[in-house]
Scaffold this active site. Structure first.
Site, PDB file in Angstrom:
ATOM      1  N   ARG A  55      -8.537   9.180 -48.288  1.00 16.52           N
ATOM      2  CA  ARG A  55      -7.514  10.195 -48.029  1.00 16.52           C
ATOM      3  C   ARG A  55      -7.230  10.237 -46.530  1.00 16.52           C
ATOM      4  O   ARG A  55      -7.953   9.649 -45.732  1.00 16.52           O
ATOM      5  CB  ARG A  55      -7.966  11.565 -48.536  1.00 16.52           C
ATOM      6  N   GLY A  56      -6.173  11.012 -46.198  1.00 12.42           N
ATOM      7  CA  GLY A  56      -5.703  11.014 -44.819  1.00 12.42           C
ATOM      8  C   GLY A  56      -4.595   9.972 -44.763  1.00 12.42           C
ATOM      9  O   GLY A  56      -4.791   8.832 -45.218  1.00 12.42           O
ATOM     10  N   ALA A  57      -3.437  10.385 -44.222  1.00 11.29           N
ATOM     11  CA  ALA A  57      -2.257   9.517 -44.323  1.00 11.29           C
ATOM     12  C   ALA A  57      -2.491   8.084 -43.817  1.00 11.29           C
ATOM     13  O   ALA A  57      -2.225   7.115 -44.545  1.00 11.29           O
ATOM     14  CB  ALA A  57      -1.086  10.187 -43.601  1.00 11.29           C
ATOM     15  N   ARG A  98       0.295   9.120 -54.758  1.00 12.76           N
ATOM     16  CA  ARG A  98       0.442  10.387 -54.006  1.00 12.76           C
ATOM     17  C   ARG A  98       1.802  10.351 -53.305  1.00 12.76           C
ATOM     18  O   ARG A  98       2.109   9.372 -52.619  1.00 12.76           O
ATOM     19  CB  ARG A  98      -0.677  10.569 -52.962  1.00 12.76           C
ATOM     20  N   ASP A 246       1.319  14.313 -42.388  1.00 17.65           N
ATOM     21  CA  ASP A 246       1.476  13.342 -43.481  1.00 17.65           C
ATOM     22  C   ASP A 246       2.872  12.739 -43.515  1.00 17.65           C
ATOM     23  O   ASP A 246       3.057  11.632 -44.034  1.00 17.65           O
ATOM     24  CB  ASP A 246       1.163  14.000 -44.821  1.00 17.65           C
ATOM     25  N   ASN A 256       1.854  18.728 -43.672  1.00 11.93           N
ATOM     26  CA  ASN A 256       0.423  18.483 -43.475  1.00 11.93           C
ATOM     27  C   ASN A 256      -0.311  19.329 -44.512  1.00 11.93           C
ATOM     28  O   ASN A 256       0.316  20.091 -45.271  1.00 11.93           O
ATOM     29  CB  ASN A 256      -0.009  18.828 -42.045  1.00 11.93           C
ATOM     30  N   LYS A 257      -1.612  19.222 -44.532  1.00 11.37           N
ATOM     31  CA  LYS A 257      -2.431  19.925 -45.527  1.00 11.37           C
ATOM     32  C   LYS A 257      -2.021  21.387 -45.676  1.00 11.37           C
ATOM     33  O   LYS A 257      -1.750  22.060 -44.681  1.00 11.37           O
ATOM     34  CB  LYS A 257      -3.893  19.809 -45.095  1.00 11.37           C
TER      35      LYS A 257
HETATM   36  O1  MRU Z   1      -4.906  15.666 -49.012  1.00  8.18           O
HETATM   37  P1  MRU Z   1      -5.404  14.931 -47.799  1.00  8.18           P
HETATM   38  O2  MRU Z   1      -6.832  15.224 -47.501  1.00  8.18           O
HETATM   39  O3  MRU Z   1      -5.078  13.466 -47.845  1.00  8.18           O
HETATM   40  O4  MRU Z   1      -4.552  15.541 -46.611  1.00  8.18           O
HETATM   41  C1  MRU Z   1      -4.730  15.011 -45.335  1.00  8.18           C
HETATM   42  C2  MRU Z   1      -4.017  15.706 -44.268  1.00  8.18           C
HETATM   43  O5  MRU Z   1      -3.246  16.623 -44.485  1.00  8.18           O
HETATM   44  C3  MRU Z   1      -4.222  15.147 -42.880  1.00  8.18           C
HETATM   45  O6  MRU Z   1      -4.117  16.150 -41.916  1.00  8.18           O
HETATM   46  C4  MRU Z   1      -3.175  14.075 -42.599  1.00  8.18           C
HETATM   47  O7  MRU Z   1      -3.155  13.129 -43.609  1.00  8.18           O
HETATM   48  C5  MRU Z   1      -3.395  13.407 -41.298  1.00  8.18           C
HETATM   49  S1  MRU Z   1      -4.803  12.352 -41.281  1.00  8.18           S
HETATM   50  C6  MRU Z   1      -4.791  11.634 -39.769  1.00  8.18           C
END
Ligand code: MRU
Length: 356
Positions: A55-57, A98, A246, A256-257
Site C-alpha cells: 500500500r501507499g501510492a 484500487r 494519492d 489522501n487517506k
Molecule cells: O490506503 P493506503 O494505506 O494505501 O493509503 C495511503 C495514503 O493515503 C498515503 O498517504 C499515500 O498513498 C502516500 S504514500 C507516500
C-alpha cells in the site's frame, strides 16, 4: 545518484533475486511480524494491492511495474498481437484493484507504453525492455523520495513539531518516503523533530506503520488518536503538517487517506502550515479538480470488527467507509515534489511544472 540492486532489495517492494516474482513486505502484519510474500500471478498481485499487503501510492506503482514484467515472462513469446492483448487485459485487471492512487494506472500504462511502442521487436526483446522499465520505475522513486525529503527538510527546523497522517514513509514508497522523508533525513543529519502520528482509522496505518518506522529510526514520535490532533495543535506542539497524497488534481486539490482534509481544516484554524509531499508521478494533470477523483469505498467490517475480539456495532448497522478524502487546494500551503516546492496558484504553477 547511483542506485544499486542492494538499494532496491532493501525496499518493501522489489523484484526477487531470480527476477521471476515480486517480493513484498506484507504491511498487514506489521508491526508484529515481518513476513515477505512472493507474488507470481495477476491474482496474487491484485489481491496484495486490494487487501493493502502492499500500500501507499508509490509502492503500489512499483509493485504494478514489477508485476507487469513478471507477468510478461509467462506469455506466449511467438505472437506480438496475442502478447499485447494479454498484457493489456492483465494491466486493466491490476488497475481495477484500487481506484484512487494514480500511481497504479501510471505505472501499468508506462509498462504498456513499452509494449505498444515496440511492435516491430520480437517478444523476448520487449520482455527485456519491460524488465528495464520496471527497474527504472523503482530507481526513479528512490531518487524522487530523496529529493522530496531535501525540499521538505528545508521548510522545518530543529525542534519543530510535525504532525502526519496515515503512512508515507519507506514502506509506502522506497528509501525515505515522502511525508516522512524529511524526518528520517533530518535524523541522519542530527536535526531532531517531535513527530505526532495520527493513528489513522480505520486501518491504523499511522499506528502500525508510521510510529513503527519512526521509532525504529530513533525519531521522537508520539502516537495520537485522530481526534486528538486539534488539541495537540492548540497546545502549540505542531509547527507543520506533512502528509502524503494519492492523486493531485491539476488545480492542487488532492486525495489522501481519509481524515487528511480534517487535519488541513484544523491546521488552517490554528495557522499551521499544511504541506502535501509526493512525487510528480502522483500529479494527474488529466484530472481537473478533486471532484474528478474516484474515491475507493471499502468493506464496513474494517470499521465494525476488524481490530476487535468481537464486533463493536450491530451487524445491521450501516457504515460509510471511504478510504480517502479530498483536501481543497485552498487549505494547502505548498506541494512538495521531487521537482521543487510548488506554491499557489497551484493550477498555474502545476501547469508550468509539466510544461518544463
Ligand atoms: O490506503 P493506503 O494505506 O494505501 O493509503 C495511503 C495514503 O493515503 C498515503 O498517504 C499515500 O498513498 C502516500 S504514500 C507516500
Amino acid at each position: 545518484m547511483v542506485i544499486t540492486k542492494e538499494d532496491r532489495m532493501g525496499c518493501s517492494v522489489h523484484l526477487a533475486e531470480d527476477e521471476k516474482s515480486v517480493i513484498i513486505l506484507d504491511q498487514t502484519q506489521l508491526p508484529n511480524r515481518q513476513v515477505y510474500l512472493k507474488l507470481e500471478t495477476a491474482e496474487e498481485i491484485y489481491d496484495a494491492i486490494k487487501v493493502l499487503a502492499v500500500r501507499g501510492a508509490p509502492a503500489i506503482g512499483i509493485c504494478a511495474g514489477y508485476g507487469m514484467y513478471v507477468l510478461s515472462l509467462k506469455k506466449e513469446p511467438e505472437n506480438y498481437d496475442i502478447f499485447k492483448k494479454a498484457m493489456h487485459d492483465e494491466g486493466e485487471y491490476l488497475i481495477s484493484s484500487r481506484p484512487t492512487a494514480v500511481n497504479l494506472s501510471w505505472a501499468v500504462n508506462r509498462m504498456l507504453g513499452v509494449v505498444d511502442a515496440n511492435a516491430d521487436k520480437p517478444v523476448p526483446e520487449i520482455v527485456g525492455l519491460l524488465h528495464d522499465e520496471s527497474i527504472a520505475i523503482q530507481n526513479e522513486d528512490i531518487e524522487m523520495c530523496a529529493r522530496i525529503s531535501e525540499y521538505g527538510l528545508s521548510l522545518v527546523k530543529d525542534g519543530d513539531g510535525i504532525l502526519t497522517h496515515c503512512n508515507a514513509g519507506p514502506l509506502a514508497t522506497s528509501k525515505y518516503g515522502t511525508a516522512i522523508g524529511p524526518m528520517l533525513l533530518g535524523k541522519e543529519r542530527g536535526i531532531n523533530f517531535r513527530v505526532f502520528a495520527d493513528e489513522t482509522r480505520p486501518l491504523l496505518q499511522g499506528a502500525r506503520l508510521t510510529s513503527y518506522e519512526l521509532e525504529k529510526a530513533g525519531v521522537d514520535v508520539t502516537l495520537i488518536c485522530d481526534n486528538m490532533a486539534s488539541l495537540v495543535m492548540k497546545n502549540g506542539w505542531v509547527q507543520a503538517c506533512f502528509v502524503g497524497c494519492d492523486r493531485i488534481a491539476a488545480n492542487g486539490d488532492f486525495a489522501n487517506k481519509i481524515g487528511t482534509s480534517g487535519v488541513a481544516i484544523l491546521a488552517k484554524h490554528y495557522g499551521i502550515p499544511f504541506y502535501t509531499l509526493g512525487p510528480t508521478s502522483t500529479i494527474d494533470m488529466n484530472c481537473p479538480t478533486g471532484d474528478d477523483i474516484r474515491i475507493e469505498q471499502r468493506n464496513p467490517d474494517e470499521i465494525k470488527e476488524m481490530w476487535y475480539k468481537e464486533p463493536m456495532a450491530l451487524s445491521s448497522v450501516k457504515c460509510y467507509n471511504p478510504a480517502f478524502d479530498v483536501t481543497d487546494h485552498e487549505l494547502l500551503t505548498a506541494i512538495i515534489t521531487d521537482q521543487g516546492i510548488i506554491y499557489p496558484p497551484f493550477d498555474v504553477n502545476l501547469r508550468k511544472l509539466f510544461e518544463k
